[in-house]
Scaffold this motif. Sequence first.
Motif, short mmCIF file in Angstrom:
data_model
loop_
_atom_site.label_atom_id
_atom_site.label_comp_id
_atom_site.label_asym_id
_atom_site.label_seq_id
_atom_site.Cartn_x
_atom_site.Cartn_y
_atom_site.Cartn_z
N ARG A 38 31.61 71.79 17.89
CA ARG A 38 32.39 71.72 19.12
C ARG A 38 33.09 73.04 19.36
NH1 ARG A 38 36.42 73.53 16.98
NH2 ARG A 38 37.93 72.41 15.76
N GLY A 40 36.58 74.32 21.04
CA GLY A 40 37.85 73.71 21.43
C GLY A 40 38.82 74.69 22.04
N PRO A 41 38.46 75.24 23.19
CA PRO A 41 39.33 76.26 23.77
C PRO A 41 40.61 75.69 24.37
CG PRO A 41 37.56 75.72 25.29
CD PRO A 41 37.30 74.94 24.03
N SER A 42 41.65 76.50 24.34
CA SER A 42 42.86 76.17 25.07
C SER A 42 42.70 76.83 26.43
CB SER A 42 44.08 76.75 24.36
OG SER A 42 44.09 76.27 23.03
N GLU A 74 41.45 71.82 24.62
CA GLU A 74 42.65 71.64 23.81
C GLU A 74 43.88 72.03 24.62
OE1 GLU A 74 41.89 72.97 19.75
OE2 GLU A 74 40.45 71.32 19.71
N TYR A 233 48.26 71.09 17.32
CA TYR A 233 46.87 71.44 17.06
C TYR A 233 46.38 70.79 15.77
CZ TYR A 233 42.88 73.89 15.23
OH TYR A 233 41.65 74.15 14.67
N VAL A 250 33.58 75.24 13.64
CA VAL A 250 33.51 76.71 13.73
C VAL A 250 34.77 77.16 14.44
CG1 VAL A 250 32.23 78.66 14.68
CG2 VAL A 250 31.00 76.59 13.97
N ARG A 251 35.55 77.99 13.79
CA ARG A 251 36.77 78.48 14.44
C ARG A 251 37.16 79.83 13.86
NH1 ARG A 251 41.23 74.23 11.83
NH2 ARG A 251 41.01 74.96 9.69
N TRP A 255 42.84 80.55 11.52
CA TRP A 255 43.19 79.18 11.14
C TRP A 255 43.11 78.94 9.64
CZ3 TRP A 255 45.84 76.83 14.56
CH2 TRP A 255 45.61 77.08 15.91
#
Length: 551
Positions: A38, A40-42, A74, A233, A250-251, A255
Amino acid sequence: MDYPKLAELLFPDITTTPEDMEARYPKRDLPEGAMVTRMGPSPTGFIHLGNLYGALTDERLAHRSGGVAFLRIEDTDDKREVEGAVPMLIDALDYFGIRFDEGATADGETGSYGPYWQSERSAIYKTFVKKLVAEGKAYPCFMTEEEIAEIRAMQEANKINPGIYGQYAKCRDLSYEEVEAKLAAGEVPVMRLRSTGDPTKYFHVTDAIRGDISMPENEQDVVILKKTGLPTYHFAHVVDDHLMRTTHVVRGEEWIGSLPIHVELFQKLGWELPVYCHNTVLMKVDETTGTKRKLSKRKDPELGLGYYKELGYFPEAVREYLMTILNSDYEEWRMANPDLPLEEFPFEASKMSSSGTLFDLNKLNDISKDVLSKKSAEEIYEFELNWAKQYAPEKADLLEADPEKTKRIFDIDRGGEKPRKDLVYAQQIFQFISYFFDETFAPETDMPAECSAEDIREIFRRYKEGYSEADDNSAWFEKIRAITADLGYAVKPKDYKKNPDQYKGHVGHVSNCIRIALTGRSNSPDLWTIQQIMGKEQVFARLDKAEAALH
Ligand code: GLU
């Protein structure tokens, strides 16, 4: 303490149970080994290369394994939200060929694991916060910002690990009656994790990019639910990635520092950890200092994705380039398989870099030249025209005035064994061919110093006299040679180089007078071909114009 009673006091409206949620979001029916990823952009409105880098990773991992890639917005931090950011993001990623199988879309959402906007999942998060409270694993905290700041200042002064944990977690052991009284007085709590981690102990996680990561356990009573009723978050990610059945997270590497929190949250909720893939930040070599540094929003326009769209980079070229920095053996594969679609490359997270990926605009440009050299004139024309319609309408008019002529321009030296590689991106492409249009023709260089004004006049006079559109390339060049010899220039450049005193210059200088008159440049594709496209009338007009400009 009767924790279930406390949970009821805090969340009287939450009637759904964790079991309901598990049933509502069942395990996905996918083949063995299929990955669910996924993005998950802000929705902050700034879409950058890092987003595309991550999105391409998500997309490749999922689609190569027969899995699913989805887009989750997000938006739990409304301070950072920018109106219209989501359609903009989707549009930007779509331009670069990133399509999600489910999740947020420009005008809603698709898929059965939604809502895909975190702000709409409040009741889901609360269901699990309620469970944690009922099990004594989370608690309400009424500390004020001032109290927290004071504690932090004291901790910093005494070099104590900062944060709300252990003895500093003032509300950890409030009684039911105390909580009830505070609520009755109108105080609104946040919910904190009641951490049981021991920072002297280490846990291990196998990151798909970095391999073994070993870190001290979390001890912080982190906030999981904010006063707004929305999760942080940390909590949102854990709940969503569990319920949406994400297998690979995947980030960005920023983080990694929070990983202990996430590991404890997964444990407390009794869930299996997804496979983490922490990618790296994009670096560049700073032009002034020559050292590597992070790409910066302020200093580097090339960090924003809009940059590539506005300049008109072919999406395929950008993807192709990103693949070379995403997987270490991509270039080797590409050399062995020049014509295969990049989808066939065996993309793997383990082949990704774990220490600062170097982004190099020059390399992107080189790759773009290669990619464009394989496109047909028709494809270049269509792309160029679409770009111009959006970003330079006056150029679109010129391109469209005589489409056949424009396509012939794009066809110069295309195809064959060694196609020309001088087209990079739409704006540059237009500039490259701009001399064909009278509206944008602008001489960029002077006539060769070897040729006097008088000679140039004579060259043009004879050239026009002998001009025939029916000449093939060699007949045409024979005529230039004849003029060259008649006017005292060397027909072979090497004769001139050997005996510079015997000649005024050589055939290259003579033909360059014509080239510069026609194109305004001393370098151009084959002049004969250019003339065939321009036609006699335009050729003569250019020669006359150049002559008039002579002193
Ligand atoms: N919303 C987070 C961000 O924009 C996403 C991190 C993640 O992918 O888990 O950085």
